[in-house]
Motif scaffolding. Structure first.
Motif, PDB file in Angstrom:
ATOM      1  N   ARG A 497       0.849  -1.193   0.000  1.00 24.16           N
ATOM      2  CA  ARG A 497       0.000   0.000   0.000  1.00 24.16           C
ATOM      3  C   ARG A 497       0.886   1.245   0.000  1.00 24.16           C
ATOM      4  O   ARG A 497       2.035   1.220   0.455  1.00 24.16           O
ATOM      5  CB  ARG A 497      -0.969   0.012   1.174  1.00 24.16           C
ATOM      6  N   THR A 498       0.317   2.338  -0.528  1.00 25.01           N
ATOM      7  CA  THR A 498       1.036   3.604  -0.640  1.00 25.01           C
ATOM      8  C   THR A 498       0.071   4.739  -0.318  1.00 25.01           C
ATOM      9  O   THR A 498      -1.106   4.676  -0.689  1.00 25.01           O
ATOM     10  CB  THR A 498       1.590   3.798  -2.074  1.00 25.01           C
ATOM     11  N   GLN A 499       0.576   5.778   0.337  1.00 25.82           N
ATOM     12  CA  GLN A 499      -0.272   6.925   0.642  1.00 25.82           C
ATOM     13  C   GLN A 499       0.582   8.179   0.807  1.00 25.82           C
ATOM     14  O   GLN A 499       1.796   8.114   1.013  1.00 25.82           O
ATOM     15  CB  GLN A 499      -1.092   6.676   1.914  1.00 25.82           C
ATOM     16  N   ILE A 500      -0.075   9.330   0.659  1.00 24.79           N
ATOM     17  CA  ILE A 500       0.558  10.623   0.904  1.00 24.79           C
ATOM     18  C   ILE A 500      -0.208  11.319   2.021  1.00 24.79           C
ATOM     19  O   ILE A 500      -1.451  11.355   2.011  1.00 24.79           O
ATOM     20  CB  ILE A 500       0.581  11.493  -0.372  1.00 24.79           C
ATOM     21  N   ASP A 504      -1.589  18.646   7.550  1.00 21.62           N
ATOM     22  CA  ASP A 504      -2.646  18.649   8.557  1.00 21.62           C
ATOM     23  C   ASP A 504      -3.080  17.246   8.969  1.00 21.62           C
ATOM     24  O   ASP A 504      -4.017  17.071   9.741  1.00 21.62           O
ATOM     25  CB  ASP A 504      -3.858  19.435   8.061  1.00 21.62           C
ATOM     26  N   GLY A 505      -2.392  16.231   8.437  1.00 23.43           N
ATOM     27  CA  GLY A 505      -2.700  14.857   8.807  1.00 23.43           C
ATOM     28  C   GLY A 505      -3.648  14.142   7.863  1.00 23.43           C
ATOM     29  O   GLY A 505      -3.905  12.943   8.046  1.00 23.43           O
ATOM     30  N   SER A 506      -4.182  14.829   6.884  1.00 22.93           N
ATOM     31  CA  SER A 506      -5.076  14.183   5.921  1.00 22.93           C
ATOM     32  C   SER A 506      -4.303  13.136   5.126  1.00 22.93           C
ATOM     33  O   SER A 506      -3.164  13.373   4.708  1.00 22.93           O
ATOM     34  CB  SER A 506      -5.666  15.219   4.959  1.00 22.93           C
ATOM     35  N   VAL A 507      -4.947  11.995   4.901  1.00 23.55           N
ATOM     36  CA  VAL A 507      -4.298  10.878   4.230  1.00 23.55           C
ATOM     37  C   VAL A 507      -4.957  10.641   2.877  1.00 23.55           C
ATOM     38  O   VAL A 507      -6.187  10.579   2.771  1.00 23.55           O
ATOM     39  CB  VAL A 507      -4.385   9.591   5.086  1.00 23.55           C
ATOM     40  N   ILE A 518       3.612  16.136  -5.714  1.00 19.73           N
ATOM     41  CA  ILE A 518       3.946  16.158  -4.295  1.00 19.73           C
ATOM     42  C   ILE A 518       4.650  17.479  -4.018  1.00 19.73           C
ATOM     43  O   ILE A 518       5.369  18.002  -4.880  1.00 19.73           O
ATOM     44  CB  ILE A 518       4.824  14.952  -3.904  1.00 19.73           C
ATOM     45  N   HIS A 519       4.429  18.031  -2.831  1.00 15.95           N
ATOM     46  CA  HIS A 519       4.999  19.347  -2.548  1.00 15.95           C
ATOM     47  C   HIS A 519       5.454  19.449  -1.107  1.00 15.95           C
ATOM     48  O   HIS A 519       5.234  18.535  -0.284  1.00 15.95           O
ATOM     49  CB  HIS A 519       3.993  20.462  -2.874  1.00 15.95           C
ATOM     50  N   GLU A 520       6.088  20.562  -0.806  1.00 13.97           N
ATOM     51  CA  GLU A 520       6.667  20.812   0.508  1.00 13.97           C
ATOM     52  C   GLU A 520       5.653  20.547   1.625  1.00 13.97           C
ATOM     53  O   GLU A 520       4.507  20.979   1.566  1.00 13.97           O
ATOM     54  CB  GLU A 520       7.152  22.251   0.582  1.00 13.97           C
ATOM     55  N   GLY A 521       6.098  19.795   2.629  1.00 16.23           N
ATOM     56  CA  GLY A 521       5.268  19.501   3.787  1.00 16.23           C
ATOM     57  C   GLY A 521       4.540  18.167   3.701  1.00 16.23           C
ATOM     58  O   GLY A 521       4.097  17.645   4.733  1.00 16.23           O
ATOM     59  N   GLN A 522       4.393  17.624   2.489  1.00 13.77           N
ATOM     60  CA  GLN A 522       3.734  16.330   2.362  1.00 13.77           C
ATOM     61  C   GLN A 522       4.720  15.192   2.654  1.00 13.77           C
ATOM     62  O   GLN A 522       5.926  15.347   2.537  1.00 13.77           O
ATOM     63  CB  GLN A 522       3.145  16.149   0.960  1.00 13.77           C
ATOM     64  N   THR A 523       4.157  14.046   3.045  1.00 18.94           N
ATOM     65  CA  THR A 523       4.962  12.874   3.375  1.00 18.94           C
ATOM     66  C   THR A 523       4.482  11.673   2.574  1.00 18.94           C
ATOM     67  O   THR A 523       3.285  11.368   2.563  1.00 18.94           O
ATOM     68  CB  THR A 523       4.872  12.551   4.881  1.00 18.94           C
ATOM     69  N   LEU A 524       5.411  11.028   1.911  1.00 18.34           N
ATOM     70  CA  LEU A 524       5.128   9.795   1.183  1.00 18.34           C
ATOM     71  C   LEU A 524       5.360   8.619   2.125  1.00 18.34           C
ATOM     72  O   LEU A 524       6.422   8.493   2.725  1.00 18.34           O
ATOM     73  CB  LEU A 524       6.054   9.683  -0.033  1.00 18.34           C
TER      74      LEU A 524
END
Length: 585
Positions: A497-500, A504-507, A518-524
């Motif tokens: 599974r994969t998610q970003i 703010d914690g939204s998945v 994908i941009h600054e502040g997001q997590t893969l």
């Protein structure tokens, strides 16, 4: 594709001379590969070592290949013959270089550049040497040049038929300029290409020295003998497979463009008759719109790898090993697409093809072949810009593959490159230097190895934070729907599974194959599965299950529910385990 036939070689070459000759040709190929790896610029070559080298005789037959990437086996064998056909004696010139990446003309996919040079002793052409390197970016619709989502083959990047890059030692600098102008990372392309040149020039000198030291007659007769020797050892191995027909199918999650599209079947039938084998892919799904198709020179490597896995190091790594093999690849299918079907993300399709081939081999000789490995590669191609406008492109690092399938007598290896790719991990420190990212987590994924008497190797999970700027991310995953299978009662591994995750914690769930910003502040975040299990889980030694729990590889819950092993306060409850397994019998 039908098997090749050759006449029996001259038996007057004594075994000692033959082994010396074999060692020298192997050394030529290995030195070529080491030269290009050490001289390359991009991390995909200098770190991951996605490159190989080979030596061919004057007829284009494969004499030796470096111990590198099995996925290149078919391509280099095919290219050797094409070098000879287009540039035979009388046409080839000393100092020439020949370049090709066209999948529909002997290549694999456009990022793989094949570069060859003829080898002369005096004025006599005695053979060819070649290198093949995966180039980081060769243009096309998305950074990294290997997106699944393209219109057709011409959307994938620059396409090079078999042409001269150098004539009689003079490199065509205009051609170099043309190639680099089509890359998002021109310095890497230039550096990697000239590393290939260095590899070929090294091979020229070393191969010529073999002929000069041992004599033309001895070497040419020795090459025939080595090819015949490879064939004999391969036939001896095939004779250990019971005659008959065996069938196996495996599936890709979908075609690669729509998450809800139908699964894509890879079907193969193995026919064994004495020392001959036929692999028939009739029934495999038609070619698809996404770039996960594989041309024949790519598809055959799955079969070649499986047979070479049987012969091991005893057989020389040459074209004779493939003479007993026939391969049927129906036109217009995923394994033999019709031009201009896209192919640059071929690794997705070929990962399932090798699972199908290994699956049919496990039907024929279950005590010799593993359960399914993870069945995919963790490829995240990124291209974009830092906040100051500086651009970057390439592949994120970390493990390329994850858990290996369980073996008949051993557990699978955790997070190891296995089967066709055989490349190294790009260290995450290198990725953090090349991209605006930070790895927050990279660790083994508990319970990701398929349960069995022998457990599948574990996969891993990772968390990558994007620190600056924005980028386009080409995600090339698989096994999000179909588990890696087990053998002889072994169970499958979990799906990936994969998610970003937003600041703010939204998945956001990410499909296995997609082009995603994908941009600054997001997590893969991604979870890459392990390999399937071998044998029934309740046959596993309880002490080994306890070790797995204490090591964090298997949870206490899985130990009891799947393996029938009761562990309390870190200790094995032998009586409860016997009762649990008795109830499950």
């Amino acid at each position: 594709m039908s098997r090749n036939t050759e006449t029996e070689s001259d038996s007057s070459i004594d075994p000692v001379t033959l082994e010396v000759l074999r060692g020298r040709f192997d050394a030529v190929a290995d030195e070529m590969e080491h030269t290009l790896l050490k001289a390359s610029f991009s991390s995909i070559v200098s770190e991951a070592q996605d490159a190989t080298a080979a030596v061919f005789d004057a007829r284009g037959r494969t004499v030796a290949q470096a111990c590198a990437i099995p996925i290149h086996l078919g391509a280099l064998s095919e290219l050797g013959l094409r070098f000879f056909q287009k540039y035979p004696p009388g046409v080839a010139k000393k100092g020439d270089l020949y370049l090709v990446n066209d999948p529909y003309a002997g290549g694999t996919h456009l990022p793989d550049f094949g570069l060859a040079s003829p080898v002369f002793v005096g004025d006599q052409l005695v053979g060819y040497v070649a290198t093949m390197t995966h180039h980081q970016d060769i243009g096309g619709a998305a950074p990294g040049s290997a997106s699944t989502d393209v219109y057709d083959h011409h959307s994938e990047g620059i396409r090079i038929p078999l042409v001269r890059l150098a004539t009689a030692g003079e490199i065509d600098t205009d051609m170099i300029d043309l190639l680099t102008a089509n890359s998002r990372s021109p310095d890497n392309m230039r550096g990697d290409l000239f590393a290939q040149v260095a590899g070929c020039r090294t091979g020229e000198r070393r191969m010529a020295a073999v002929f000069e030291d041992m004599g033309h007659d001895v070497v040419t007769r020795g090459i025939d003998a080595l090819l015949d020797y490879g064939e004999r050892l391969t036939r001896l191995a095939i004779e250990q497979i019971p005659d008959g027909e065996y069938e196996f199918s495996d599936w890709l999650d979908n075609e690669g463009l729509a998450e809800d599209s139908d699964p894509v079947e890879i079907r193969v039938k193995l026919t064994v008759s004495g020392s001959d084998v036929t692999f028939d892919f009739t029934g495999t799904a038609p070619q698809v719109r996404a770039a996960i198709n594989n041309v024949p020179s790519s598809s055959v490597s799955c079969v070649y790898y499986a047979i070479r896995a049987m012969t091991g190091d005893a057989a020389p790594n040459n074209g004779g090993c493939f003479r007993p093999i026939s391969i049927i690849l129906p036109p217009g299918t995923l394994v033999n697409p019709t031009y201009p079907a896209p192919v640059n993300a071929r690794g997705i399709g070929i990962s399932r093809m090798i699972d199908a081939v290994m699956g049919v081999m496990s039907k024929a000789i279950p005590n010799r072949f593993n359960a399914a490995g993870c069945g995919h590669a963790n490829i995240f191609l990124a291209g974009g810009a830092y906040a100051d406008g500086k651009r970057f492109t390439g592949a994120l690092g970390g493990p390329l593959r994850s858990g290996m399938g369980a073996r008949p007598t051993k557990d699978g290896i955790d997070v190891a490159d296995h089967e066709l790719s055989n490349v190294y991990h790009v260290p995450i420190e290198v990725t953090e230097k090349e991209f605006p990212v930070r790895y927050r987590r990279l660790q083994l994924w508990a319970d990701s190895g398929g349960p069995g008497r022998c457990r599948g190797g574990l996969g891993f999970s990772a968390e990558v934070e994007w620190l600056s700027g924005k980028a386009v991310l080409s995600v090339r995953g698989e096994r999000h729907k179909f588990q890696p299978w087990g053998v002889q009662g072994g169970q499958g591994a979990p799906v990936c599974r994969t998610q970003i995750v937003d600041p703010d914690g939204s998945v956001h769930k990410v499909p296995a194959k997609i082009v995603q910003p994908i941009h600054e502040g997001q997590t893969l975040q991604y979870w890459s599965t392990g390999g399937g299990g071998y044998g029934r889980p309740t046959e596993r030694n309880p002490e080994r299950v306890l070790d797995d729990v204490l090591d964090g590889r298997v949870s206490v819950e899985a130990a009891e529910q799947v393996y029938g092993v009761v562990i309390t306060d870190g200790k094995l409850d032998a009586a409860a385990t016997r009762e649990k397994r008795r109830e499950a019998a």
